[in-house]
Write a protein that holds these residues in place. Structure first.
Motif, PDB file in Angstrom:
ATOM      1  N   SER A 269       0.830  -1.217   0.000  1.00 39.69           N
ATOM      2  CA  SER A 269       0.000   0.000   0.000  1.00 39.69           C
ATOM      3  C   SER A 269       0.858   1.259   0.000  1.00 39.69           C
ATOM      4  O   SER A 269       0.699   2.152   0.839  1.00 39.69           O
ATOM      5  CB  SER A 269      -0.941  -0.008   1.227  1.00 39.69           C
ATOM      6  OG  SER A 269      -1.791  -1.127   1.196  1.00 39.69           O
ATOM      7  N   PRO A 271       1.281   3.663  -2.776  1.00 41.02           N
ATOM      8  CA  PRO A 271       0.930   4.080  -4.139  1.00 41.02           C
ATOM      9  C   PRO A 271       1.843   5.146  -4.715  1.00 41.02           C
ATOM     10  O   PRO A 271       2.047   5.182  -5.933  1.00 41.02           O
ATOM     11  CB  PRO A 271      -0.508   4.589  -3.998  1.00 41.02           C
ATOM     12  CG  PRO A 271      -0.642   4.955  -2.563  1.00 41.02           C
ATOM     13  CD  PRO A 271       0.203   3.972  -1.816  1.00 41.02           C
ATOM     14  N   ASN A 294      -3.913   1.300 -12.961  1.00 39.55           N
ATOM     15  CA  ASN A 294      -4.627   1.340 -11.684  1.00 39.55           C
ATOM     16  C   ASN A 294      -3.761   1.927 -10.578  1.00 39.55           C
ATOM     17  O   ASN A 294      -4.238   2.673  -9.718  1.00 39.55           O
ATOM     18  CB  ASN A 294      -5.085  -0.066 -11.288  1.00 39.55           C
ATOM     19  CG  ASN A 294      -6.391  -0.452 -11.962  1.00 39.55           C
ATOM     20  OD1 ASN A 294      -7.053   0.387 -12.582  1.00 39.55           O
ATOM     21  ND2 ASN A 294      -6.762  -1.716 -11.857  1.00 39.55           N
ATOM     22  N   TRP A 297      -3.797   5.633 -10.868  1.00 34.23           N
ATOM     23  CA  TRP A 297      -5.050   6.192 -10.356  1.00 34.23           C
ATOM     24  C   TRP A 297      -5.033   6.246  -8.836  1.00 34.23           C
ATOM     25  O   TRP A 297      -5.460   7.229  -8.217  1.00 34.23           O
ATOM     26  CB  TRP A 297      -6.241   5.363 -10.831  1.00 34.23           C
ATOM     27  CG  TRP A 297      -6.658   5.588 -12.253  1.00 34.23           C
ATOM     28  CD1 TRP A 297      -6.717   4.648 -13.244  1.00 34.23           C
ATOM     29  CD2 TRP A 297      -7.085   6.814 -12.839  1.00 34.23           C
ATOM     30  NE1 TRP A 297      -7.140   5.216 -14.416  1.00 34.23           N
ATOM     31  CE2 TRP A 297      -7.376   6.551 -14.199  1.00 34.23           C
ATOM     32  CE3 TRP A 297      -7.232   8.114 -12.363  1.00 34.23           C
ATOM     33  CZ2 TRP A 297      -7.824   7.528 -15.072  1.00 34.23           C
ATOM     34  CZ3 TRP A 297      -7.679   9.087 -13.243  1.00 34.23           C
ATOM     35  CH2 TRP A 297      -7.968   8.793 -14.574  1.00 34.23           C
ATOM     36  N   GLU A 298      -4.533   5.176  -8.216  1.00 33.03           N
ATOM     37  CA  GLU A 298      -4.473   5.147  -6.747  1.00 33.03           C
ATOM     38  C   GLU A 298      -3.566   6.254  -6.221  1.00 33.03           C
ATOM     39  O   GLU A 298      -3.869   6.929  -5.240  1.00 33.03           O
ATOM     40  CB  GLU A 298      -3.973   3.788  -6.265  1.00 33.03           C
ATOM     41  CG  GLU A 298      -4.951   2.650  -6.459  1.00 33.03           C
ATOM     42  CD  GLU A 298      -6.203   2.820  -5.630  1.00 33.03           C
ATOM     43  OE1 GLU A 298      -6.138   3.451  -4.561  1.00 33.03           O
ATOM     44  OE2 GLU A 298      -7.267   2.330  -6.056  1.00 33.03           O
ATOM     45  N   ARG A 308      -9.514  11.334  -7.262  1.00 31.07           N
ATOM     46  CA  ARG A 308      -9.741   9.875  -7.336  1.00 31.07           C
ATOM     47  C   ARG A 308     -10.911   9.604  -8.284  1.00 31.07           C
ATOM     48  O   ARG A 308     -12.004  10.150  -8.104  1.00 31.07           O
ATOM     49  CB  ARG A 308     -10.052   9.329  -5.945  1.00 31.07           C
ATOM     50  CG  ARG A 308     -10.191   7.794  -5.955  1.00 31.07           C
ATOM     51  CD  ARG A 308     -10.625   7.306  -4.577  1.00 31.07           C
ATOM     52  NE  ARG A 308      -9.598   7.575  -3.591  1.00 31.07           N
ATOM     53  CZ  ARG A 308      -8.568   6.814  -3.335  1.00 31.07           C
ATOM     54  NH1 ARG A 308      -8.421   5.690  -4.050  1.00 31.07           N
ATOM     55  NH2 ARG A 308      -7.696   7.109  -2.406  1.00 31.07           N
ATOM     56  N   SER A 311     -14.973   4.226  -9.615  1.00 40.08           N
ATOM     57  CA  SER A 311     -14.439   2.887  -9.775  1.00 40.08           C
ATOM     58  C   SER A 311     -14.644   2.383 -11.196  1.00 40.08           C
ATOM     59  O   SER A 311     -13.799   1.679 -11.750  1.00 40.08           O
ATOM     60  CB  SER A 311     -15.120   1.936  -8.787  1.00 40.08           C
ATOM     61  OG  SER A 311     -16.515   1.935  -8.984  1.00 40.08           O
ATOM     62  N   LYS A 314     -11.929   3.867 -13.308  1.00 39.77           N
ATOM     63  CA  LYS A 314     -10.622   3.308 -12.988  1.00 39.77           C
ATOM     64  C   LYS A 314     -10.424   1.954 -13.643  1.00 39.77           C
ATOM     65  O   LYS A 314      -9.362   1.608 -14.106  1.00 39.77           O
ATOM     66  CB  LYS A 314     -10.506   3.166 -11.469  1.00 39.77           C
ATOM     67  CG  LYS A 314      -9.189   2.608 -10.985  1.00 39.77           C
ATOM     68  CD  LYS A 314      -9.168   2.470  -9.480  1.00 39.77           C
ATOM     69  CE  LYS A 314      -8.983   1.029  -9.083  1.00 39.77           C
ATOM     70  NZ  LYS A 314      -8.896   0.824  -7.652  1.00 39.77           N
TER      71      LYS A 314
END
Length: 316
Positions: A269, A271, A294, A297-298, A308, A311, A314
Motif C-alpha cells: 500500500s 501508491p 490502476n 489512479w491510486e 480519485r 471505480s 478506474k
C-alpha cells in the motif's frame, strides 16, 4: 567428375557461422545445399560449425548424423567436436546422452586434453556433483599436467554455487588469481546469485563491490539477482540502489525489475512509490498494462483525493 576445391570454402564457413548466430538452421542447410550443387568439398571444420548450430537448437538426431559424417572424413576427430556433442546434450539436461558422448570421446581419442575434462565437468555440474567435479579439475591440472582453463575453473565455481557450498565456492573463486585466470562477469554472477538466493546480501554486495574494483561490468542478469535478493529481504534501499546502478552502468531500466518493484510497493500500500516506478516504465517507452494504470489512479487519489476517479472509470 572430381569435386571442386576452392578458396570459396572459407566464405561458406563464414556464412554458416553467421547464420548460426543470426539466422535459422534452414539458412545453414541452404548453404550446404549450395555447396553440394556447386560440387565444393566440405571439410571437418565446416561440419563442426554445422554441428554447433544443431547443438544450440537441440537437434539431436541431426547432430548424430553430422557426427557420423565427420567420422567418415577423418581418423582423428577433433576434441571440439566431442565437446559440442557433450555440451549440446548437457545443456538440454540430457545427462544420459551427454555421458554416452563423453565415453565415445574417450574411446575414440587416444590422448586426453583439457576439452575432454571440460566436457566431463559440464556433465558433473548438471548432475549436481561438485565434489566429483572438483576432483576432475585437479585430475586435469595435476595428474595430466594440463594448464587450467577459464572454462574449467568457472564450472568449478558454478558447481559449488549451485550446491550452496559457499566455503569451497569462495576458495575456487579466489584461486582464479593464483591460476592467473581473469575474474570475469560470469564468475561474479555465480557468486552474487548464490548469495542473493540464500538471503546473504552482505556477502553478495562484497562481490558486487569487488566487480567495481576490478572494473568488471555486470550484466542485467547479475543486477536482477541483486534486486531479487533485496526484494526478498524487503530492503527498499538496496532495491533502489540497483535501480540507480542500472543507469550508472548504462544497462537501462529492465522491465521485469520495474514490474517487480511496482508489485512490491503495491502489496504494501505504497501508491506514491508505485507511481514513481510506473513513471520510470513509461519514460522507458515500455508498455503500461492495466495494473500499472490502476496504480497511477491510486496514487492520484492519495495525493489529491478529489482526483480519485469513479471505480467504473478506474477499471475501464
Amino acid at each position: 567428375m572430381t569435386r571442386e576445391h576452392t578458396p570459396q570454402l572459407d566464405t561458406y564457413k563464414a556464412m554458416v557461422d553467421g547464420f548460426d548466430e543470426v539466422g535459422t538452421i534452414g539458412d545453414v542447410y541452404a548453404v550446404l545445399d549450395e555447396m553440394d550443387r556447386r560440387r565444393i568439398d566440405m571439410d571437418v571444420e565446416l561440419m563442426q560449425l554445422v554441428l554447433r548450430a544443431q547443438a544450440r537448437r537441440y537437434l539431436f538426431d541431426s547432430m548424430q548424423s553430422t557426427f557420423e559424417r565427420i567420422q567418415g572424413m577423418t581418423d582423428e576427430i577433433p576434441a571440439e567436436v566431442f565437446r559440442i556433442m557433450v555440451n549440446g546434450y548437457a545443456q538440454a539436461g540430457d545427462t544420459v546422452n551427454a555421458s554416452r558422448a563423453f565415453k565415445q570421446m574417450l574411446q575414440t581419442r587416444t590422448l586426453k586434453n583439457s576439452k575432454v575434462f571440460e566436457a566431463k565437468m559440464e556433465i558433473l555440474r548438471l548432475k549436481g556433483d561438485p565434489d566429483e567435479l572438483d576432483y576432475c579439475f585437479f585430475d586435469m591440472t595435476e595428474s595430466y599436467g594440463f594448464e587450467p582453463t577459464h572454462q574449467a575453473a568457472s564450472l568449478r565455481i558454478e558447481a559449488f554455487a549451485e550446491a550452496g557450498s559457499y566455503g569451497p565456492m569462495e576458495e575456487a573463486f579466489s584461486e582464479l588469481e593464483t591460476l592467473l585466470l581473469p575474474f570475469a562477469e560470469r564468475n561474479y554472477h555465480a557468486m552474487i546469485n548464490a548469495y542473493a538466493k540464500a538471503g546473504m546480501m552482505n556477502r553478495a554486495m562484497e562481490h558486487y563491490e569487488g566487480m567495481k574494483e576490478r572494473k568488471v561490468v555486470p550484466t542485467d542478469e547479475t543486477m536482477k539477482a541483486l534486486f531479487n535478493g533485496f526484494a526478498k529481504a524487503e530492503n527498499i534501499g538496496g532495491m533502489e540502489r540497483v535501480m540507480r546502478d542500472l543507469s550508472m552502468y548504462r544497462i537501462g531500466p529492465i522491465e521485469s525489475i520495474l514490474d517487480d518493484l511496482i508489485e512490491f510497493y503495491a502489496v504494501r500500500s505504497m501508491p506514491v512509490q508505485c507511481s514513481i516506478a510506473v513513471r520510470r516504465k513509461f519514460q522507458a517507452d515500455m508498455y503500461l498494462n492495466h495494473s500499472n494504470w490502476n496504480v497511477l489512479w491510486e496514487a492520484a487519489g492519495v495525493l489529491s483525493p478529489q482526483l480519485r476517479p469513479p471505480s467504473e472509470l478506474k477499471d475501464a
